[in-house]
Design a protein around this motif. Sequence first.
Motif, PDB file in Angstrom:
ATOM      1  N   THR A 162      11.450   8.575 -16.110  1.00  0.00           N
ATOM      2  CA  THR A 162      12.920   8.543 -16.124  1.00  0.00           C
ATOM      3  C   THR A 162      13.429   8.027 -14.783  1.00  0.00           C
ATOM      4  N   PHE A 163      12.741   8.386 -13.706  1.00  0.00           N
ATOM      5  CA  PHE A 163      13.084   7.856 -12.388  1.00  0.00           C
ATOM      6  C   PHE A 163      12.612   6.408 -12.245  1.00  0.00           C
ATOM      7  N   MET A 164      11.379   6.122 -12.649  1.00  0.00           N
ATOM      8  CA  MET A 164      10.793   4.798 -12.455  1.00  0.00           C
ATOM      9  C   MET A 164      11.546   3.701 -13.195  1.00  0.00           C
ATOM     10  N   LYS A 165      12.130   4.034 -14.318  1.00  0.00           N
ATOM     11  CA  LYS A 165      12.814   3.002 -15.118  1.00  0.00           C
ATOM     12  C   LYS A 165      13.997   2.382 -14.373  1.00  0.00           C
ATOM     13  N   ASP A 166      14.519   3.130 -13.396  1.00  0.00           N
ATOM     14  CA  ASP A 166      15.675   2.631 -12.634  1.00  0.00           C
ATOM     15  C   ASP A 166      15.274   1.988 -11.305  1.00  0.00           C
ATOM     16  N   ASN A 193       5.568   5.987 -22.277  1.00  0.00           N
ATOM     17  CA  ASN A 193       6.884   6.130 -21.668  1.00  0.00           C
ATOM     18  C   ASN A 193       7.400   4.822 -21.093  1.00  0.00           C
ATOM     19  N   LEU A 194       6.521   4.071 -20.415  1.00  0.00           N
ATOM     20  CA  LEU A 194       6.962   2.807 -19.820  1.00  0.00           C
ATOM     21  C   LEU A 194       7.339   1.791 -20.896  1.00  0.00           C
ATOM     22  N   TYR A 258       2.684   6.855  -7.570  1.00  0.00           N
ATOM     23  CA  TYR A 258       3.403   7.925  -8.257  1.00  0.00           C
ATOM     24  C   TYR A 258       2.360   8.945  -8.697  1.00  0.00           C
ATOM     25  N   THR A 259       2.466  10.154  -8.152  1.00  0.00           N
ATOM     26  CA  THR A 259       1.402  11.143  -8.308  1.00  0.00           C
ATOM     27  C   THR A 259       1.942  12.464  -8.857  1.00  0.00           C
ATOM     28  N   TYR A 260       0.980  13.324  -9.216  1.00  0.00           N
ATOM     29  CA  TYR A 260       1.300  14.695  -9.622  1.00  0.00           C
ATOM     30  C   TYR A 260       0.998  15.688  -8.489  1.00  0.00           C
ATOM     31  N   TYR A 261       0.077  15.320  -7.584  1.00  0.00           N
ATOM     32  CA  TYR A 261      -0.491  16.350  -6.698  1.00  0.00           C
ATOM     33  C   TYR A 261      -0.629  15.925  -5.225  1.00  0.00           C
ATOM     34  N   THR A 262       0.347  15.204  -4.699  1.00  0.00           N
ATOM     35  CA  THR A 262       0.292  14.783  -3.300  1.00  0.00           C
ATOM     36  C   THR A 262       0.256  15.980  -2.343  1.00  0.00           C
ATOM     37  N   GLY A 263       0.942  17.058  -2.701  1.00  0.00           N
ATOM     38  CA  GLY A 263       1.064  18.194  -1.792  1.00  0.00           C
ATOM     39  C   GLY A 263      -0.140  19.102  -1.735  1.00  0.00           C
ATOM     40  N   PHE A 365      10.976  18.354  -9.770  1.00  0.00           N
ATOM     41  CA  PHE A 365      11.510  17.636  -8.609  1.00  0.00           C
ATOM     42  C   PHE A 365      10.640  16.421  -8.303  1.00  0.00           C
ATOM     43  N   LEU A 366      11.293  15.270  -8.095  1.00  0.00           N
ATOM     44  CA  LEU A 366      10.583  14.103  -7.585  1.00  0.00           C
ATOM     45  C   LEU A 366      10.818  14.063  -6.077  1.00  0.00           C
TER      46      LEU A 366
END
Length: 410
Positions: A162-166, A193-194, A258-263, A365-366
């Motif tokens: 939803t964020f990437m599409k913009d 999704n893409l 674009y990741t799930y687990y950077t933290g 949260f992104l």
Amino acid sequence: MKFKQQLLSLAILAAVGSAAFAQSGETVKIALIDPQSGLMGPLGLNQLRSFQFFADTFTKSNAAGVKYEVVGFDNKLSPAESLNALKAAMDQGIRYIAQGNGSSVAGALIDAVNKHNERNPGKEVLFLNYAAVDPDFTNSKCSYWHFRFDADTSMKMEAMTTFMKDQPDIKKVYLLNQNYSHGQQVAKFAKENLSRKRPDIQVVGEDLHPLAQVRDFSPYIAKIKASGADTVITGNWGSDLALLVKAANEGGYNGKFYTYYTGVTGTPTALSTGGAGRVYQIAYQHYNMGGPMEKWMADFKKRYNDDMFTGSVPHIFTALSIAMKNAKSTDPVKVAAALEGLKTNSFNGEIELRKTDHQIQQTLFLTVWQKADKKYPYSPENTGMTLAPVKTFEPYVASTPTSCQMKRPS
């Protein structure tokens, strides 16, 4: 005589009352079955500490008045070892099981818990899943005895795309993931999704690699660079993400991740300042949320000299405490019934354990990797960097439908 009868009546009422609230002061043991050794050992140790930290925190004050104790079992990231650990935990009388690292492990545990509970009425076990995110666990393989406190792969991808599409600069995407159910699902839902939201984006490459076995990702980075990809989508976690971003830094790849687990443990250090403004994470929390999370993180760091990033753990203790209070029991059968449909406020807003499939609904949260500053000061692994919020997604945005046909105890 009348006075004696009144005393007797009061005594009976007191006895009934204490029986109804028999859980107050009781010790509830939770078995944490996760890796404590091998490449994923540092992550598993961090999460064991997270469970122990919150067990202590919630023991001091919780709705049910119970005491919590966490017992760690090293499963070496192996489904077979996990089943041995499950048996050992049950032999010790532990009736709450928690696990999160690896959907391959979670799948084996769900199946084993289902069989055990069917064959051993009165000795049921409840599975508290804090991080294994294969969507099948709350769809085709849903179980009454399983509750998931993390957003699943499809939910996170729904929010992320939803964020990437913009983002007009995203034109060519490479999918790099671990070769097991979660990694395969990340690739599947990314493509779906893409194609729905941004059909002009090209998927220029796709790779699946062995879980927790690759020590040098430079060949993969070379392939990504050769493909012309401006963006990488990865569900990698633990050493598989830390070593991937390390190879990207060393190999001079300047695209976005674009990741799930950077933290998660090790990845901030591997990133250092190299991924500033280029590495994004989708998750149910971030380092700079304020509120109770800020205090928990500060206390955790003071106690362990480590970073606390698994917010599904306080979700578990919050929900369990309320369910045990409402059920007036610590019996997993009664607690499961009280967990179904439970709504409460947590550190990231309202959470709901959806009754139809036991999948938590929560805010996502992104965030983006950038230099820590006055506004976003928390620095993981003393890197001088942080994950700063970019976009907040209310629960309904990331919520995905379920095909679960829940079989409940009769």
